[in-house]
Scaffold this active site. Structure first.
Site, PDB file in Angstrom:
ATOM      1  N   TYR A   1     -16.960  15.774 -15.668  1.00 34.42           N
ATOM      2  CA  TYR A   1     -17.284  14.359 -15.591  1.00 34.42           C
ATOM      3  C   TYR A   1     -18.328  14.159 -14.480  1.00 34.42           C
ATOM      4  O   TYR A   1     -18.175  14.711 -13.377  1.00 34.42           O
ATOM      5  CB  TYR A   1     -16.000  13.576 -15.267  1.00 34.42           C
ATOM      6  CG  TYR A   1     -16.227  12.107 -15.055  1.00 34.42           C
ATOM      7  CD1 TYR A   1     -16.585  11.284 -16.122  1.00 34.42           C
ATOM      8  CD2 TYR A   1     -16.088  11.528 -13.810  1.00 34.42           C
ATOM      9  CE1 TYR A   1     -16.810   9.938 -15.931  1.00 34.42           C
ATOM     10  CE2 TYR A   1     -16.300  10.184 -13.616  1.00 34.42           C
ATOM     11  CZ  TYR A   1     -16.664   9.387 -14.673  1.00 34.42           C
ATOM     12  OH  TYR A   1     -16.879   8.059 -14.491  1.00 34.42           O
TER      13      TYR A   1
ATOM     14  N   LYS B   1      -8.795   5.316 -19.083  1.00 35.50           N
ATOM     15  CA  LYS B   1      -9.131   5.796 -20.421  1.00 35.50           C
ATOM     16  C   LYS B   1      -7.923   5.685 -21.351  1.00 35.50           C
ATOM     17  O   LYS B   1      -7.440   4.592 -21.579  1.00 35.50           O
ATOM     18  CB  LYS B   1      -9.680   7.222 -20.318  1.00 35.50           C
ATOM     19  CG  LYS B   1     -10.686   7.411 -19.165  1.00 35.50           C
ATOM     20  CD  LYS B   1     -11.973   6.624 -19.339  1.00 35.50           C
ATOM     21  CE  LYS B   1     -12.833   6.599 -18.076  1.00 35.50           C
ATOM     22  NZ  LYS B   1     -13.166   7.886 -17.506  1.00 35.50           N
TER      23      LYS B   1
ATOM     24  N   ARG C   1       0.851  -1.204   0.000  1.00 32.85           N
ATOM     25  CA  ARG C   1       0.000   0.000   0.000  1.00 32.85           C
ATOM     26  C   ARG C   1       0.879   1.243   0.000  1.00 32.85           C
ATOM     27  O   ARG C   1       0.625   2.207  -0.706  1.00 32.85           O
ATOM     28  CB  ARG C   1      -0.962   0.002   1.193  1.00 32.85           C
ATOM     29  CG  ARG C   1      -1.675   1.346   1.313  1.00 32.85           C
ATOM     30  CD  ARG C   1      -2.908   1.380   2.234  1.00 32.85           C
ATOM     31  NE  ARG C   1      -2.886   0.482   3.350  1.00 32.85           N
ATOM     32  CZ  ARG C   1      -2.106   0.639   4.439  1.00 32.85           C
ATOM     33  NH1 ARG C   1      -1.302   1.673   4.553  1.00 32.85           N
ATOM     34  NH2 ARG C   1      -2.157  -0.253   5.409  1.00 32.85           N
TER      35      ARG C   1
ATOM     36  N   ASP D   1      -7.936  18.071 -14.716  1.00 36.24           N
ATOM     37  CA  ASP D   1      -8.198  16.702 -15.158  1.00 36.24           C
ATOM     38  C   ASP D   1      -7.784  16.621 -16.627  1.00 36.24           C
ATOM     39  O   ASP D   1      -8.431  17.210 -17.498  1.00 36.24           O
ATOM     40  CB  ASP D   1      -9.693  16.392 -14.974  1.00 36.24           C
ATOM     41  CG  ASP D   1     -10.054  14.956 -15.338  1.00 36.24           C
ATOM     42  OD1 ASP D   1      -9.328  14.343 -16.153  1.00 36.24           O
ATOM     43  OD2 ASP D   1     -11.068  14.458 -14.828  1.00 36.24           O
TER      44      ASP D   1
END
Ligand SMILES: *Cc1c(COP(=O)(O)O)cnc(C)c1O
Length: 380
Positions: free
Chosen positions: A98, A195, A46, A170
């Site tokens: 978005y 994406k 992590r 973004d």
């Protein structure tokens, strides 16, 4: 080195142990310590993983930043970003967003007392007046989803910096192959690697890149504290996607141009939104700010919702599905799919009509994609 070369070689050296030209997938949750707190740079996956570390430094370098961090999704990256803004903080965001970003902003507003104001950033006066009140972060997408509007990142970052506020962008739609916000003055870049960076519709992931080493350090702490991290296998797939990003973005751009030209001026079409068309109101800004116009096109059909739904059914090469940026062409009806979480009045006020269809143009032969939309229009 030029960008396409850097996509393949920057921060991605052959494995020092074996010479493997691909980064090994380190499927290990934990790492041996020779004595308590004595280790070889990795403790627990992590906090850090060698496969993830290569992806993070590659994304940081490709975005011209001090470094990057990888997350389990684009929204995992956004949730980690927002966790740095306590109750009473104020974010000024672009108003065409978005849908999931909007939903998370609104959740933080209701749940944690974050203040969020949405402004039309195509117009500088709106942003100027919004920045008269104390602001902790300016948040933008460019091009926006789904209307392909642009934000002048150089101008907006100058306005934000004048009031000592950071700008986060973004960059999912453009990718660093076409636009590098940190070079234009932004401070933080966000990606849904699901994406174009992944590029093959086979993983869900996210990333942040930072201009300042201080921000990198602060958000690395939050990344570990919150734990929205990607698996080493997914990191490997994003690294593989990065290597072909340059050629893919050029192919996506050719497809999108062919599709936009097939739609433009058609009697059943009210408007085509594509920054590469000379009729796009911000075409000049797109040509200046980006080194290509991307693979996304949206089209407003004159017949409204009924035509939009009929158009979707007629398409043969485009697959009806959420998401974008993969090698295969996808089509989406924002009002009922990706942007359904935004209330209708809010949606329509921003131009996301019931007749709007969003096309993610893949890397199939552009002529087949243009034929597909022409035939689908005939049947609507
Ligand atoms: C998909 C998307 C996101 C969210 O990313 P996930 O990986 O789905 O969590 C954020 N911004 C934009 C522009 C997107 O297209």
């Amino acid at each position: 080195m030029r960008f396409d070369t850097r996509l393949i070689h920057d921060r991605q050296p052959p494995d020092p142990l074996t010479g493997a030209v691909n980064v090994p997938i380190y499927l290990s949750s934990t790492f041996r310590q020779s004595a308590p707190n004595r280790n070889q740079g990795y403790v627990y996956s992590r906090s850090g993983n060698p496969t993830r570390a290569v992806l993070e430094s590659a994304i940081g370098a490709l975005e011209s930043g001090a470094g990057g961090l990888a997350f389990s999704s684009g929204l995992g990256a956004l949730a980690t970003l927002l966790s740095a803004y306590p109750t009473g903080s104020r974010i000024v965001s672009v108003d065409d967003l978005y849908g999931g970003t909007w939903r998370l902003f609104e959740h933080h507003r209701r749940q944690f007392g974050l203040r969020v104001d949405y402004v039309d950033m195509t117009d500088e006066t709106g942003l100027r007046s919004a920045l008269r009140e104390p602001t902790d972060l300016v948040y933008a997408e460019s091009p926006t989803n789904p209307l392909l509007r642009l934000v002048d990142l150089r101008a907006v970052s100058a306005l934000a910096h004048r009031v000592r506020t950071k700008l986060a962008v973004d960059n999912t739609f453009a990718t660093p192959a076409l636009q590098r916000p940190l070079e234009l003055g932004a401070d933080i870049v966000l990606h849904s690697t699901t994406k174009y960076l992944g590029g093959h519709s086979d993983i869900v992931g996210g990333a942040l890149a930072f201009r300042s080493p201080k921000d990198l350090e602060r958000f690395a702490w939050l990344q570990n504290a919150i734990g929205a991290v990607p698996s080493p296998f997914d990191c490997f797939l994003v690294l593989r996607g990065l290597r072909t990003l340059g050629v893919r973005m050029r192919a996506h751009g050719e497809s999108a141009r062919a599709v936009a030209e097939a739609l433009e001026g058609h009697p059943k079409v009210r408007a085509v939104h594509y920054p590469g068309l000379s009729t796009h109101p911000q075409h000049a800004l797109a040509a200046r700010q980006m080194s290509g116009f991307g693979g996304m096109v949206s089209v407003d059909l004159a017949g409204g919702r009924k035509s939009a739904l009929r158009f979707l059914r007629q398409l043969k090469v485009f697959t009806l599905a959420e998401s974008l940026g993969g090698v295969e062409s996808l089509v989406d009806h924002p009002a009922t799919m990706t942007h359904a979480s935004v209330p209708r009045a809010e949606r329509e006020a921003h131009g996301v009509t019931e007749g709007l269809v969003r096309l993610s143009c893949g890397i199939e032969d552009p002529a087949d994609l243009a034929d597909d939309v022409r035939a689908a229009l005939r049947g609507t």
